[in-house]
Design a protein around this motif. Sequence first.
Motif, PDB file in Angstrom:
ATOM      1  N   GLY A 124       0.826  -1.195   0.000  1.00  0.00           N
ATOM      2  CA  GLY A 124       0.000   0.000   0.000  1.00  0.00           C
ATOM      3  C   GLY A 124       0.865   1.251   0.000  1.00  0.00           C
ATOM      4  O   GLY A 124       1.979   1.260  -0.535  1.00  0.00           O
ATOM      5  N   THR A 125       0.382   2.297   0.623  1.00  0.00           N
ATOM      6  CA  THR A 125       1.114   3.559   0.642  1.00  0.00           C
ATOM      7  C   THR A 125       2.349   3.523   1.536  1.00  0.00           C
ATOM      8  O   THR A 125       3.285   4.294   1.341  1.00  0.00           O
ATOM      9  CB  THR A 125       0.199   4.693   1.114  1.00  0.00           C
ATOM     10  N   ASP A 142     -10.158   2.640  -7.642  1.00  0.00           N
ATOM     11  CA  ASP A 142      -8.817   3.226  -7.562  1.00  0.00           C
ATOM     12  C   ASP A 142      -7.910   2.508  -6.563  1.00  0.00           C
ATOM     13  O   ASP A 142      -6.834   3.002  -6.237  1.00  0.00           O
ATOM     14  CB  ASP A 142      -8.899   4.718  -7.227  1.00  0.00           C
ATOM     15  N   ILE A 144      -8.531   1.759  -3.334  1.00  0.00           N
ATOM     16  CA  ILE A 144      -8.698   2.090  -1.915  1.00  0.00           C
ATOM     17  C   ILE A 144      -9.381   0.917  -1.194  1.00  0.00           C
ATOM     18  O   ILE A 144     -10.428   0.433  -1.628  1.00  0.00           O
ATOM     19  CB  ILE A 144      -9.523   3.373  -1.735  1.00  0.00           C
ATOM     20  N   GLN A 159     -11.464   3.803   5.825  1.00  0.00           N
ATOM     21  CA  GLN A 159     -10.444   3.586   4.794  1.00  0.00           C
ATOM     22  C   GLN A 159      -9.165   3.102   5.462  1.00  0.00           C
ATOM     23  O   GLN A 159      -8.630   3.747   6.356  1.00  0.00           O
ATOM     24  CB  GLN A 159     -10.180   4.865   4.019  1.00  0.00           C
ATOM     25  N   ASP A 161      -6.217   1.618   3.603  1.00  0.00           N
ATOM     26  CA  ASP A 161      -5.011   1.887   2.813  1.00  0.00           C
ATOM     27  C   ASP A 161      -5.421   1.940   1.341  1.00  0.00           C
ATOM     28  O   ASP A 161      -6.597   1.791   1.009  1.00  0.00           O
ATOM     29  CB  ASP A 161      -3.960   0.796   3.037  1.00  0.00           C
ATOM     30  N   GLN A 162      -4.451   2.125   0.473  1.00  0.00           N
ATOM     31  CA  GLN A 162      -4.701   2.105  -0.962  1.00  0.00           C
ATOM     32  C   GLN A 162      -3.643   1.237  -1.630  1.00  0.00           C
ATOM     33  O   GLN A 162      -2.447   1.407  -1.420  1.00  0.00           O
ATOM     34  CB  GLN A 162      -4.671   3.510  -1.564  1.00  0.00           C
TER      35      GLN A 162
END
Length: 247
Positions: A124-125, A142, A144, A159, A161-162
């Motif tokens: 993730g990020t 996207d 997320i 939320q 992580d992405q």
Amino acid sequence: MDKALYISMTGAKNNMMAQAAHSNNLANANTTGFRADFAQARSMGVYYGDGHPTRAYAMTENPATNFVPGPLIETGRDLDIAIEGEGLIAVQDRAGQEAYTRVGDLSVDANGILRTSTGLPIIGTGGPISIPPDQKIMISNDGIVSVQILGDGPEELAQVDQIKLVRPVWEDIEKGEDGLIRLKDGGIAPVDVNVTVAPGFVEGSNVNTIHEFTEVLSLSRQYEMQLKMMQTVEKNSESSSKLLSQS
């Protein structure tokens, strides 16, 4: 005659190597996100010092990988995602380094880490994505990752992580022996916000089974031809020896 024997011997060996590549493609015709490998053969000169080559031999090589997207298969499963068009999902390989894949059938392990079906952590990020105890997990287009925390209502989504989604230039990447994709220079691809995923889908293999099966049969016939050539060379050698012994 020894030149003919050398060509047929190396040809038979490399026919077997090419068969292995096409057989591996065929065996992964139903593997999620699998990218087929190409195989090609060419002749190479054998040089000893300066001057012209004294022999020629056959060589089979894997020049590239077919990165054409495979078909999207609808599963309806919350943790299944498929890249729409071009792009890759970032994962952590067995050595702890960043690599990329198109495999999108995900799961959460006992420690809450989001992983691929092959057990690789999704990046993730800030590294591997960790999922808290939840009632439901959702992944948006996207990338997320959102969860419905245990005890909360369906309208209260958090939320987490992405998923890191990248789109490097195909000429700059290569597939390793472990099936993962990496940059040829060993670097890290940047996030591409234009890459999207299709939740509830997985991407099938891009292997053309008819083509691969035909190639395996063709290579099998070539292998038989190389063996017959070696037998012919052996017979010619025996005939030559008899003629020399009579003279």
